[in-house]
Motif scaffolding. Structure first.
Motif, PDB file in Angstrom:
ATOM      1  N   GLU A   1      20.358 -14.854 -19.640  1.00 25.10           N
ATOM      2  CA  GLU A   1      21.153 -13.875 -20.364  1.00 25.10           C
ATOM      3  C   GLU A   1      21.245 -12.608 -19.524  1.00 25.10           C
ATOM      4  N   VAL A   2      22.337 -11.896 -19.675  1.00 23.44           N
ATOM      5  CA  VAL A   2      22.572 -10.686 -18.889  1.00 23.44           C
ATOM      6  C   VAL A   2      22.779  -9.506 -19.829  1.00 23.44           C
ATOM      7  N   VAL A   3      22.009  -8.441 -19.607  1.00 24.09           N
ATOM      8  CA  VAL A   3      22.146  -7.208 -20.392  1.00 24.09           C
ATOM      9  C   VAL A   3      22.658  -6.125 -19.449  1.00 24.09           C
ATOM     10  N   GLU A   4      23.860  -5.648 -19.692  1.00 23.63           N
ATOM     11  CA  GLU A   4      24.475  -4.638 -18.835  1.00 23.63           C
ATOM     12  C   GLU A   4      24.455  -3.270 -19.510  1.00 23.63           C
ATOM     13  N   GLY A   5      24.773  -2.248 -18.734  1.00 26.51           N
ATOM     14  CA  GLY A   5      24.921  -0.913 -19.294  1.00 26.51           C
ATOM     15  C   GLY A   5      23.650  -0.098 -19.370  1.00 26.51           C
ATOM     16  N   LEU A   6      22.558  -0.576 -18.765  1.00 25.64           N
ATOM     17  CA  LEU A   6      21.336   0.218 -18.716  1.00 25.64           C
ATOM     18  C   LEU A   6      21.455   1.237 -17.585  1.00 25.64           C
ATOM     19  N   PRO A   7      20.665   2.311 -17.604  1.00 23.67           N
ATOM     20  CA  PRO A   7      20.778   3.334 -16.550  1.00 23.67           C
ATOM     21  C   PRO A   7      20.546   2.746 -15.157  1.00 23.67           C
ATOM     22  N   SER A   8      21.390   3.124 -14.222  1.00 24.78           N
ATOM     23  CA  SER A   8      21.250   2.663 -12.842  1.00 24.78           C
ATOM     24  C   SER A   8      20.716   3.798 -11.979  1.00 24.78           C
TER      25      SER A   8
ATOM     26  N   TYR B   1      18.144  -2.203 -10.435  1.00 27.06           N
ATOM     27  CA  TYR B   1      18.353  -0.763 -10.564  1.00 27.06           C
ATOM     28  C   TYR B   1      19.760  -0.353 -10.137  1.00 27.06           C
ATOM     29  N   THR B   2      20.270  -0.994  -9.097  1.00 26.89           N
ATOM     30  CA  THR B   2      21.553  -0.562  -8.535  1.00 26.89           C
ATOM     31  C   THR B   2      22.715  -0.807  -9.493  1.00 26.89           C
ATOM     32  N   LYS B   3      22.561  -1.777 -10.382  1.00 26.02           N
ATOM     33  CA  LYS B   3      23.630  -2.103 -11.332  1.00 26.02           C
ATOM     34  C   LYS B   3      23.308  -1.681 -12.765  1.00 26.02           C
ATOM     35  N   GLY B   4      22.051  -1.381 -13.032  1.00 33.36           N
ATOM     36  CA  GLY B   4      21.659  -1.108 -14.408  1.00 33.36           C
ATOM     37  C   GLY B   4      21.774  -2.358 -15.260  1.00 33.36           C
ATOM     38  N   THR B   5      21.421  -3.502 -14.655  1.00 32.05           N
ATOM     39  CA  THR B   5      21.585  -4.792 -15.335  1.00 32.05           C
ATOM     40  C   THR B   5      20.258  -5.532 -15.405  1.00 32.05           C
ATOM     41  N   TYR B   6      19.954  -6.053 -16.584  1.00 31.71           N
ATOM     42  CA  TYR B   6      18.726  -6.819 -16.798  1.00 31.71           C
ATOM     43  C   TYR B   6      19.094  -8.290 -16.950  1.00 31.71           C
ATOM     44  N   TYR B   7      18.518  -9.129 -16.082  1.00 31.38           N
ATOM     45  CA  TYR B   7      18.776 -10.569 -16.100  1.00 31.38           C
ATOM     46  C   TYR B   7      17.567 -11.271 -16.709  1.00 31.38           C
ATOM     47  N   ARG B   8      17.780 -11.945 -17.808  1.00 26.95           N
ATOM     48  CA  ARG B   8      16.696 -12.581 -18.540  1.00 26.95           C
ATOM     49  C   ARG B   8      16.662 -14.086 -18.263  1.00 26.95           C
ATOM     50  N   ASN B   9      15.470 -14.590 -17.913  1.00 29.71           N
ATOM     51  CA  ASN B   9      15.239 -16.017 -17.664  1.00 29.71           C
ATOM     52  C   ASN B   9      16.084 -16.535 -16.500  1.00 29.71           C
TER      53      ASN B   9
ATOM     54  N   THR C   1      14.894  -3.128 -23.958  1.00 24.28           N
ATOM     55  CA  THR C   1      15.601  -4.402 -24.000  1.00 24.28           C
ATOM     56  C   THR C   1      14.624  -5.510 -24.366  1.00 24.28           C
ATOM     57  N   GLU C   2      15.165  -6.613 -24.804  1.00 26.66           N
ATOM     58  CA  GLU C   2      14.325  -7.760 -25.134  1.00 26.66           C
ATOM     59  C   GLU C   2      13.922  -8.486 -23.864  1.00 26.66           C
ATOM     60  N   GLY C   3      12.668  -8.918 -23.801  1.00 24.92           N
ATOM     61  CA  GLY C   3      12.193  -9.715 -22.675  1.00 24.92           C
ATOM     62  C   GLY C   3      12.031 -11.156 -23.106  1.00 24.92           C
ATOM     63  N   GLY C   4      11.081 -11.852 -22.488  1.00 19.67           N
ATOM     64  CA  GLY C   4      10.790 -13.217 -22.881  1.00 19.67           C
ATOM     65  C   GLY C   4       9.606 -13.253 -23.829  1.00 19.67           C
TER      66      GLY C   4
END
Length: 377
Positions: free
Chosen positions: A29-36, A64-72, A363-366
Motif C-alpha cells: 500500500e502507498v500513503v502519499e502526501g506526508l511531509p517531504s 523522505y524525498t517524496k513524502g511517501t510511505y510504502y507499506r509491505n 500513519t498505519e504500519g504493519g
C-alpha cells in the motif's frame, strides 16, 4: 461417482485455500502526501515484527524525498520467496550496500540490497536476535536453541559473518539467551538475558575480543538484560527488564574500559536510542502483581549522564499511544519516531514528532511496527 466426489472436494478445498490466502496476504500500500525533506538521508525502513506464530513480519519504507510511505514492500519486490519474510522480525540494519533483517522464529537473517530491497540471500541461524557490524564483519547473537522456555536451555552464542561472502566464519559461546550487542574499540559487548531460564535469569554482559573471538570476561550488572547502547565517551547504557514481579526494570551505565557499573538510573526503559549525545527512551513496564503497565518517557544527556527531560513529545500523545514499541530519531533533523503496537494483533501506528516533541504526522504500519533503519543517499 466416488472419484467425482473426491475431485469436487479437491476443487472446493483449493478454492477455499486460495480465498484464505488472499485474506491473509497484505498487499503493498502507498500513503502519499506526508511531509517531504531533502537531506543526506533518503528514507528509513520500518520492520514490523508480526505476532509470533502468525508469519506476519513485513517491511515498510518511508521515502523522505517524496513524502511517501510504502507499506509491505517485501512481498511485491520478492514475489518468489515462499512465506515472504517469515515469523517475528527482531532487528534490521543497513551496512554498506546491504540491508540485514533478523527473523527470529524463522531462524534466519535475510540479506537484501539496501537500495532496492531485492533479496540477495538468507543466512540460517537458530533463534537469532540482534546484529552489530565492524570492519566488513557482521555479528549476530543467537539463543542457540529452540524457541521455548526451558530451565535447561543452552548458553547462547555470537557468530561472525563475512559481509562479502555472507557466510559464517567463527562463533563464540556467551551467556544465556544473549540479546543486543555493541562494539567499543576491539571488544564486543553482549547483553545476556537468561529469559528462558526464569526465574534464574542471567545477569551479565559478555565481553568478546574480536581478534581472538573469545570471551574475555563477564560483567555482573542486573537480571534479564536486554538492550545495550554506546555513547561517544566510552560508556555503555544497558537495560534490565527485571523479573516482572518484585525486581523492577532499570537502566545501568557501564564504563566500557573497566567494566565498572557506574550508575543505576532507577528508570524503566524498554527501548532507547542515542542521537547527538542524547539518549531518548520509553518504558512500558508490565507487572504481574498488579497486571498493569506503567509508561515512562524521557531524555538523558549522555555527556553529563543526567536526565534532562521526563517526556519526549506532547503529553496528549503519551496517552494516545497505547503500547509504545519502537523508537528512532533522525540524526540530521532530530525528528522523533515512535510506534504503537496497540493490542499486538491489529495493525500498529507510526507517529512522527519534530525535535521539540510536537506532532507532525501519523500513519498505519504493519503488525507490531518495531525496528528502524535509516538509508542514506
Amino acid at each position: 461417482m466416488r472419484k467425482l466426489n473426491f475431485y469436487f472436494l479437491f476443487l472446493v478445498l483449493a478454492f477455499l485455500t486460495s480465498c484464505r490466502t488472499d485474506e491473509i496476504i497484505v498487499r503493498q500500500e502507498v500513503v502519499e502526501g506526508l511531509p517531504s525533506e531533502n537531506t543526506a538521508i533518503k528514507g528509513f525502513y520500518m520492520l514490523n515484527e508480526g505476532n509470533m506464530g502468525s508469519n506476519k513480519c513485513t517491511l515498510d519504507f518511508f521515502d523522505y524525498t517524496k513524502g511517501t510511505y510504502y507499506r509491505n514492500i517485501y512481498a511485491e519486490i520478492n514475489p518468489n520467496v515462499v512465506k515472504e519474510l517469515g515469523d517475528v522480525g527482531n532487528d534490521i540494519k543497513v551496512y554498506g550496500s546491504k540491508l540485514y533483517i533478523v527473523v527470529n522464529v524463522s531462524n534466519k537473517i535475510e540479506v537484501l540490497d539496501a537500495k532496492t530491497a531485492k533479496r540477495i540471500t538468507s543466512i540460517p541461524l537458530q533463534n537469532c536476535r540482534y546484529l552489530a557490524f565492524k570492519n566488513g564483519k557482521a555479528y549476530a547473537s543467537s539463543y542457540a536453541g529452540p524457541v521455548a522456555i526451558n530451565p535447561k536451555a543452552p548458553k547462547g552464542k555470537v557468530v561472525e559473518i563475512d559481509t562479502a561472502s555472507l557466510s559464517i566464519q567463527r562463533e563464540v559461546v556467551v551467556g544465556y539467551q544473549p540479546e543486543e550487542m555493541e562494539i567499543v574499540g576491539n571488544q564486543l559487548f553482549v547483553a545476556n538475558s537468561g529469559g528462558y531460564k526464569a526465574p534464574d535469569y542471567d545477569n551479565t554482559v559478555s565481553v568478546i575480543d574480536l581478534n581472538t573471538f573469545t570471551e574475555l570476561k563477564k560483567i555482573n550488572v542486573a537480571i534479564n538484560l536486554h538492550h545495550i547502547k554506546k555513547d561517544n565517551y566510552g560508556d555503555l547504557y544497558v537495560t534490565s527488564r527485571g523479573d516482572y514481579y518484585n525486581v523492577p526494570s532499570s537502566l545501568y551505565l557501564i564504563d566500557a574500559a573497566t567494566g565498572t557499573v557506574k550508575k543505576d538510573f532507577h528508570l524503566s526503559v524498554s527501548e532507547m536510542t542515542i542521537v547527538n549525545d542524547k539518549l531518548y527512551f520509553y518504558g512500558n513496564e508490565f507487572n504481574y502483581n498488579t497486571h498493569s503497565y506503567k509508561k515512562t518517557f524521557g531524555i538523558i544527556d549522555v555527556k553529563t549522564e543526567q536526565i534532562i527531560a521526563n517526556r519526549i513529545f506532547d503529553k496528549e500523545y503519551e496517552d494516545a499511544i497505547k503500547t509504545p514499541y519502537g523508537i528512532a530519531v533522525n540524526p540530521i533533523t532530530e525528528d522523533i519516531y515512535m510506534t504503537d503496537a496497540r493490542n499486538y494483533v491489529s495493525m500498529g501506528f507510526l507517529y512522527c514528532f519534530d525535535k521539540n516533541g510536537h506532532f507532525k504526522w501519523k500513519t498505519e504500519g504493519g503488525n507490531i511496527p518495531a525496528h528502524f533503519a535509516f538509508l542514506y543517499k
